[in-house]
Scaffold this motif. Structure first.
Motif, PDB file in Angstrom:
ATOM      1  N   ASN A 118      -1.810  -1.408  -3.871  1.00  0.00           N
ATOM      2  CA  ASN A 118      -2.759  -0.309  -3.833  1.00  0.00           C
ATOM      3  C   ASN A 118      -1.980   1.006  -3.850  1.00  0.00           C
ATOM      4  O   ASN A 118      -1.196   1.260  -2.940  1.00  0.00           O
ATOM      5  N   LYS A 124       0.862  -1.180   0.000  1.00  0.00           N
ATOM      6  CA  LYS A 124       0.000   0.000   0.000  1.00  0.00           C
ATOM      7  C   LYS A 124       0.897   1.228   0.000  1.00  0.00           C
ATOM      8  O   LYS A 124       1.734   1.393   0.883  1.00  0.00           O
ATOM      9  N   ASN A 130       0.912   5.099   0.207  1.00  0.00           N
ATOM     10  CA  ASN A 130       0.204   6.347   0.455  1.00  0.00           C
ATOM     11  C   ASN A 130       1.101   7.540   0.167  1.00  0.00           C
ATOM     12  O   ASN A 130       0.621   8.625  -0.108  1.00  0.00           O
ATOM     13  N   GLU A 189      -5.345   4.558  -7.172  1.00  0.00           N
ATOM     14  CA  GLU A 189      -6.196   5.692  -6.844  1.00  0.00           C
ATOM     15  C   GLU A 189      -5.402   6.987  -6.926  1.00  0.00           C
ATOM     16  O   GLU A 189      -5.957   8.063  -6.917  1.00  0.00           O
ATOM     17  N   ASN A 224      -2.172   4.843  -3.527  1.00  0.00           N
ATOM     18  CA  ASN A 224      -2.954   6.037  -3.215  1.00  0.00           C
ATOM     19  C   ASN A 224      -2.137   7.292  -3.443  1.00  0.00           C
ATOM     20  O   ASN A 224      -2.681   8.363  -3.620  1.00  0.00           O
TER      21      ASN A 224
END
Lengths: 246, 217
Positions: free
Chosen positions: A77, A60, A62, A96, A79
């Motif tokens: 993922n 992930k 971020n 995203e 972000n």
């Protein structure tokens, strides 16, 4: 790969380390791993650079992550922002934020809500997007479902079920617009050279050639040539210069 | 040039017409690497850019996929047609029993390479398989066969899962054996005679099919 005896790695400051095998990796500060590494779970809130190959089950991002070599993920993922310079094998990829892949991507399922840039080919069983993509090579996927919210381009598109439709939800545009100022909102369409598939539905698409079993052209398309086997339907608000049953 | 193009290559459209497969299937097989990326050859034509395939290869591959896909999953087929080795180890007895190569070939191999182990992994099986073919071709004497196998075995690992082609040529009775990347374009003076040449990926494919059939039985 679930090895419990591997150590967790948690970085809050700024450091460089060699790679290795870890359990969970969490970066709140800034970390560079200088050689290949394997881990179960990687969570980047700060800045991360992998010089060697990356192999992980879950990721992930971020913050920002640069992978300067090949990557392999079960699920990833994005972000924040990420760049992969090597080949990517990512089973389940969700973008995203913003991602650039300099080499081929092989996946099972790709979901794009942000922006993705691919300099080579993209292979996946499922490719769904509500964001924007640029693929310099070929997009090859079993199911392609594109909801247009910005400009999308691919050199070539091939697959079984291909559906390109204009997105309807305006709030979504505003949302991305507030995040990415470079996003081109006034040119909401897909541009490609060739689309080949079994069942094709297109809206707001500019293409030289569309070939398929069943081809349905919705509004806003500009297509030079359609070749179809069984079915061809065209909306009045589209131009198709030539069509041919094969 | 045009004539050449027609006989060696087939356009995507012609291919789909001839085999009855759809674009979706073709792209699915490409994704699964059952049809290698480098068989998709882009050429400009009067309708813009068109994709061509090496005719013989793609037709035989599609034929193979069609025959296998009822019994095997696409991933299994991908494994069989890929040039990567599979994890198998056979003993000498098994090799004879499963009829992978003849006993004569096996004995010759042991003699040529001084191989005293009882077990053969995939690469060794490949060497045996190629030796078997060379012996059966009957074009070379045993010393030459020995040279070929030695050359191949010494150099094969350098190709590191890339495809290569094995050559055996002769000029005025002098014989030379060598390996080259495949696909290649090699031209010799006219006196050279090609005694034997074989593309290794084809051998791997055949060997895998042979092993698979044997495993199933």
């Amino acid at each position: 790969m679930k090895e419990t005896n591997n150590k967790d790695l948690k970085i809050n400051g700024i450091t460089n380390l060699p790679g290795g095998t870890f359990n969970n990796v969490k970066i709140n500060g800034q970390l560079t791993l200088t050689s290949d590494f394997i881990c179960n779970d990687i969570n980047v809130n700060g800045m991360f650079t992998a010089e060697g190959k990356t192999k992980a089950i879950k990721g992930k991002i971020n913050g920002s992550a640069n992978f300067n070599n090949d990557v392999e993920f079960e699920s990833l993922n994005i972000n924040g922002k990420s760049l992969v310079k090597g080949e990517s094998k990512i089973k389940d990829l969700k973008i995203e934020g913003q991602m650039r892949l300099a080499k081929n991507l092989t996946a099972e399922e790709i979901n794009v809500f942000g922006i993705v840039n691919m300099n080579e080919n993209c292979n996946s069983e499922i490719f769904k997007t509500k964001g924007s993509f640029t693929i310099d090579g070929m997009l090859n996927a079993g199911t392609i479902d594109v909801e247009l919210h910005g400009r999308c381009t691919a050199n070539e598109i091939g697959g079984e079920k291909i559906r390109i439709a204009k997105g309807s939800k305006n709030y979504f545009n505003k949302l991305i617009k507030s995040i990415f100022s470079s996003f081109n909102f006034f040119d909401i369409r897909l541009i490609t050279n060739v689309i080949e598939g079994d069942q094709i539905y297109l809206e707001y698409t500019k293409a030289s050639i569309v070939r398929g079993d069943s081809v349905e052209i919705g509004p806003g398309c500009e297509i030079d040539m359609v070749e179809f086997k069984n079915k061809f339907v065209k909306s009045e608000n589209s131009t198709v210069k030539e069509n041919r049953k094969i | 040039m045009e004539i050449n193009l027609d006989s060696e290559f087939i356009s995507k459209k012609e291919l789909l017409d001839l085999t009855g497969i759809s674009y979706g299937q073709l792209y699915r097989w490409k994704r699964k690497n059952i049809i290698p990326e480098d068989w998709f050859i882009k050429k400009s034509s009067f309708t813009g850019q068109e994709t061509f395939f090496p005719k013989e290869k793609i037709l035989s591959r599609i034929d193979k996929i069609k025959n296998m896909k009822d019994n095997l999953s696409l991933d299994d087929i991908a494994g069989m047609v890929s040039p990567n080795p599979v994890n198998v180890v056979y003993s000498k007895e098994e090799i004879i029993k499963r009829n992978i190569v003849t006993e004569n070939t096996l004995n010759n191999y042991v003699l040529f390479q001084n191989y005293n182990e009882n077990y053969f992994d995939f690469d060794k099986l490949l060497f045996l398989f190629i030796l078997d073919r060379i012996l059966k071709s009957g074009e070379m004497n045993l010393d030459e066969v020995k040279l070929i196998i030695k050359t191949f075995e010494d150099n094969y690992s350098k190709y590191n899962e890339k495809d290569c082609e094995l050559f055996f040529i002769r000029k005025f009775g002098v014989s030379i054996c060598f390996l080259a990347n495949y696909p290649n374009e090699i031209n010799f003076e006219s006196e050279i005679k090609y005694i034997y040449r074989v593309v290794i990926s084809n051998c791997i494919e055949e060997l895998k099919i042979l092993l698979n059939i044997n495993i199933k039985e």
